[in-house]
Structures are given as C-alpha cells and as structure tokens.
Design an enzyme around this catalytic site. Structure first.
Site, PDB file in Angstrom:
ATOM      1  N   GLU A   1       0.817  -1.221   0.000  1.00  0.00           N
ATOM      2  CA  GLU A   1       0.000   0.000   0.000  1.00  0.00           C
ATOM      3  C   GLU A   1       0.849   1.269   0.000  1.00  0.00           C
ATOM      4  OE1 GLU A   1      -3.745   1.831   2.526  1.00  0.00           O
ATOM      5  OE2 GLU A   1      -3.587  -0.315   2.182  1.00  0.00           O
TER       6      GLU A   1
ATOM      7  N   TYR B   1      -1.736  -2.728  13.602  1.00  0.00           N
ATOM      8  CA  TYR B   1      -2.625  -1.991  12.705  1.00  0.00           C
ATOM      9  C   TYR B   1      -3.635  -1.165  13.517  1.00  0.00           C
ATOM     10  CZ  TYR B   1      -5.785  -1.150   8.787  1.00  0.00           C
ATOM     11  OH  TYR B   1      -6.556  -0.548   7.822  1.00  0.00           O
TER      12      TYR B   1
ATOM     13  N   ASP C   1      -3.152  -3.008   3.214  1.00  0.00           N
ATOM     14  CA  ASP C   1      -3.793  -3.162   4.525  1.00  0.00           C
ATOM     15  C   ASP C   1      -5.030  -4.041   4.377  1.00  0.00           C
ATOM     16  OD1 ASP C   1      -1.910  -1.506   5.617  1.00  0.00           O
ATOM     17  OD2 ASP C   1      -3.203   0.266   5.702  1.00  0.00           O
TER      18      ASP C   1
END
Length: 492
Positions: free
Chosen positions: A6, A311, A105
């Site tokens: 990403e 995360y 992600d």
C-alpha cells in the site's frame, strides 16, 4: 512474482523481511522506487502504491446536477498528484506477471486499492492475499507463508459500493449547495456527504439544545475545614438550594466546628482497562494531550508503518492468544520507564489480558515489541499510551475505598483512598491526586476555617469537541473507524 504493497515504506519492509535484507532498490523515475530480490530461485518484485491510484469521476466538469454518470479513472485526473501517474506506469511494467500477491492493509479500503490496480492496470481478476496486523519480521513472514488464494470480495464489493454511494451523494448535493450560493458569491464551495451531513446535524442539534436551555439559579453552601494540615471542602447535603435566605440560615447556624456523625466506607474493585481500539485511544490522546483524532490516527499509522505498533484502524478491544505476550513484554522491559512494571508480569505462568467484548478482523492496538530508536515528541506520547495500556491489561484490579464522611450539621465529604494500586500503579502520576489518605472518627471535631455561599446556574450540555464527536459517531455507527476523524476535520 509481484507483491503489491500500500505504501513505499511498507514495501521496503516486506522486501527486507522476506529477503533477509538482501533486496535491491530499483529506481523507476525521480523519487519513485520498487524492490527486487530472489527467493528460492524465484524473482520477486515488491511494488508500492501511494494509497488509491483510482477514483470515481463523471469527467464532464460541467458541475451540473443531478449526475449519475460515474466511472473509475486514474486518481491524478482528479487530485492532480502527478506522482500517481508514474506509480500506475510502474505497475504497468508487470502486466505479464501471473503470480501476484496483494499485501495492502487488510481492510475495505486496502482491498479496493489492491483490486483496482489488479483489474485496471494488470488486467487480472484475482490474486493471492497476504494478511497481517503488524509490520514485523514474524508477521510478514507468517503472512507470506500462509497467504490466501483469493482476495476478500466481500470487502471489495463493500468498498466499491461505499465509494459509489459517497460519490453520488456528495457530488450531487455539494453541487446543489454550492450553486445555491452563487447569488451571493461565486468563490465559495460547500461540501456535503453521506456522513458529513448527519454529523453536522449532531452539532447543529446540540447547539439548538444549548440555545434553548433555560438555566436555573441555585446556591451552594461549602465549609472549608482543617484536617491533618489539609484544607478540605465539605458541602451541604442539599446540593442545590433555591433560596438565598435558606443558604444564609445554614451558614449562620454553624459554630466553629463540624462534628463527624458517620463514616461510610465501602471497598470497590476497579478492573484493568480493555486493550485500545482506535476510538478509545483517540479519546485519551485528546483528553490528556489535546491531540486531535485525525493527528492521533496519523501518528498511529506512522508507528504502524515503522513496525512499532499493530494496525491502528480497528474496533477490537481484544488481544488474541496467538500474540506472543511474553516476548513483547520482554522487549519492552529494555525501556527503563516500563521495566519496573513489566518485571512483575514476566514471573507469571499465564498472561491473560482483560479483553473487551468488541472484536474485529485486526486485534486491538498493541506494541509489537520492536523498540523505537527515535520518536518525535507527539509520537512518544501516543506510543506511551499504547504501551502503558498494553501492560495495564495484564495487571490485577485496583482496590480502593470509597468513603463518605457525614457531619451532624448535614455536611458531607466524599473521597477515595487506595488499598491496592494494581494496574493504577502504571498511571499513578495521572491518578494520584484522585486519592486522599485520611482517617475520620465519629465524634471528631473539624475546625471550620471558612464558609462559602456560591451562586450558581445549571449548565447546558457541553458542545462537542473533536474527540467527543468522533465517539458519538461511533455510537451511532456513522462513518467508519478509518474516516471519522477526517470527516470531523473537514467539518471544522
């Protein structure tokens, strides 16, 4: 093999971990790079995106409404970020690659970012999927070795649907609002959105409540007494006295002392906190440091990309048993400010966090155990919140005494005394002023230093601040954990 990441920083870390730091950096154009290494005889290219490379547009630029003519186009058509054009061209180099892994992600937006590159640049319909919640050596290698055979099309359809609805709602109503102002000014743009509108309504309704609030006057009688060289404020048992004459009578009837008639002492247990989800840490960051929810998310994202925390875009308050708690705590014990708290935990046979009820694809926010070499000031504050909360979830409950002292004159004093700090020890600098170590006896005389009569007014509900508005949005399921802070910033 092509791995799609990403962001550039994540692509570099994936390359480093999978190649044991034996990767090459390939320059595509000015400041745009991808990474190459050989793994068990296979050529592996790790190519980063910079977020969404494709967006929705009607392309007519006439600013008419209503319009329902949308299609996906390269993002640089709309946002004019020319670098995105070169990232798309860089991916185009790999059109003939058939072994593709998406490593964006693992959420709705990440899945859509990867899928749009896959279908609009590489002309493919599916790919393998790496799923990880932290950017550490262990997590990345595990995700690579256990990659899924397919993307999550539920996420993809949800993401695409949301983008389409947001676009249709936002583009049409924003144009209608902006054109409605043309009579007054042509230089002002008003935006509205599917989440923006209802959130603004929350603020508007609260403002109406405040405007329509009719305050009531009342009086409060308080006596300042001396006890063990401390000045303590006792309040008359009737909190809101409507009549000033009554308040003056209470004051005038007092002698030189308050006499203790009852001491009610109750023991209470305060359980350790649950692990952080995104909204909870955004609330605490604003409460303690006045860091906005948007800034908190940005800092957490940066710490995640550096491999220091997990995360951040999660609604979970749970830490699964698959996480190696002891290893993380052992590593964190190398940081002096946490060492004394962690030593007590490492001797335990079983480490069990005080998990909350909320669950998500990603676990609650926690430190990875990778020790930061250098952090900016606000990064340190946010990292400290994450680490202390993580440690606290494994601690024992605190035990406190809730004490109410009542006098013959109907004055009361409420306070807390600590019996056992438990998890509060980790936050003692923040909480110590909430506790008073005092002992009162029935019949004890307390010298009155001064008596106050205060004229007060009932208060309207408080206005939302950035953090409380994000919290309210979560309660009403407005927006997503990823977008709420952005929406609030736009409205401000």
């Amino acid at each position: 093999m092509l791995i799609i990441a990403e962001k550039p920083s994540v692509a570099r870390k994936i390359s480093s971990f999978l190649s044991n730091n034996r990767y090459k950096t390939i320059k595509f154009s000015k400041n745009i790079y991808y990474y190459y290494f050989n793994l068990e005889g296979k050529n592996v290219n790790v190519v980063p995106s910079i977020g969404h490379l494709f967006t929705l547009s009607d392309l007519d630029k006439k600013y008419e409404y209503p319009t329902f003519n949308y299609r996906w186009v390269p993002s640089y058509f709309e946002d004019k970020i020319i670098a995105k054009k070169y990232y798309i061209e860089m991916f185009s180099k790999f059109k003939n690659e058939n072994n593709i892994i998406i490593a964006t992600d693992y959420d709705i937006e990440g899945e859509l970012i990867g899928y749009n590159i896959l279908r609009y640049v590489l002309n493919k319909e599916n790919a393998n999927r790496m799923i990880f919640s932290a950017i550490t050596y262990r997590d990345i290698v595990r995700a690579f070795n256990n990659r899924k055979e397919s993307l999550n099309f539920g996420y993809i359809y949800a993401g695409e649907t949301r983008h389409i609805i947001d676009w249709l709602y936002g583009i049409n109503l924003s144009r209608a609002l902006t054109k409605s102002l043309f009579y007054y000014t042509r230089k002002f743009v008003l935006s509205i959105g599917r989440v923006q509108g209802p959130t603004l309504m929350l603020v508007f309704n609260r403002e109406r409540e405040i405007e329509n609030f009719k305050p009531e006057e009342y009086y409060k009688v308080e006596a300042l007494v001396i006890k063990d060289d401390k000045k303590l404020k006792f309040s008359y048992i009737k909190d809101k006295i409507k009549d000033k004459v009554e308040a003056n009578k209470i004051k005038n009837d007092l002698g030189k002392y308050l006499i203790v008639s009852n001491v009610d002492k109750k023991e209470e247990k305060i359980n350790p906190p649950h692990p952080y989800n995104l909204t909870d840490i955004q609330m605490d960051a604003y409460k303690y440091y006045k860091i906005s929810p948007k800034r908190t998310l940005d800092i957490l994202q940066s710490l995640y990309e550096k491999g220091y925390v997990s995360y951040p875009r999660t609604s979970s308050q749970r830490l699964p048993e698959t996480i190696n708690f002891k290893e993380i705590l052992s590593n964190l014990s190398l940081i002096n400010s946490y060492k004394k708290y962690i030593v007590l935990l490492l001797g335990k046979q079983i480490l069990k966090p005080n998990n909350g009820s909320k669950d998500d694809v990603h676990p609650a926010i926690h430190p990875t155990g990778n020790i930061p070499e250098y952090l900016e000031y606000k990064e340190k504050l946010i990292y400290d919140l994450v680490v202390r909360r993580f440690i606290a979830t494994f601690y024992d409950s605190a035990i406190v005494y809730k004490i109410k002292v009542i006098t013959k004159e109907n004055f009361v004093y409420d306070y807390y005394d600590i019996k056992y700090k438990g998890w509060l020890d980790i936050y003692w600098e923040k909480y110590k002023d909430n506790f008073v170590s005092l002992k009162f006896n029935v019949g004890e005389k307390l010298f009155i230093d001064k008596v106050y009569i205060s004229k007060k007014k009932t208060k309207p509900p408080a206005r939302y601040n950035k953090a409380s508005l994000v919290k309210k949005m979560e309660e009403l399921d407005l927006g997503t954990k990823s977008t709420r802070a952005d929406i609030v910033e736009i409205l401000f």
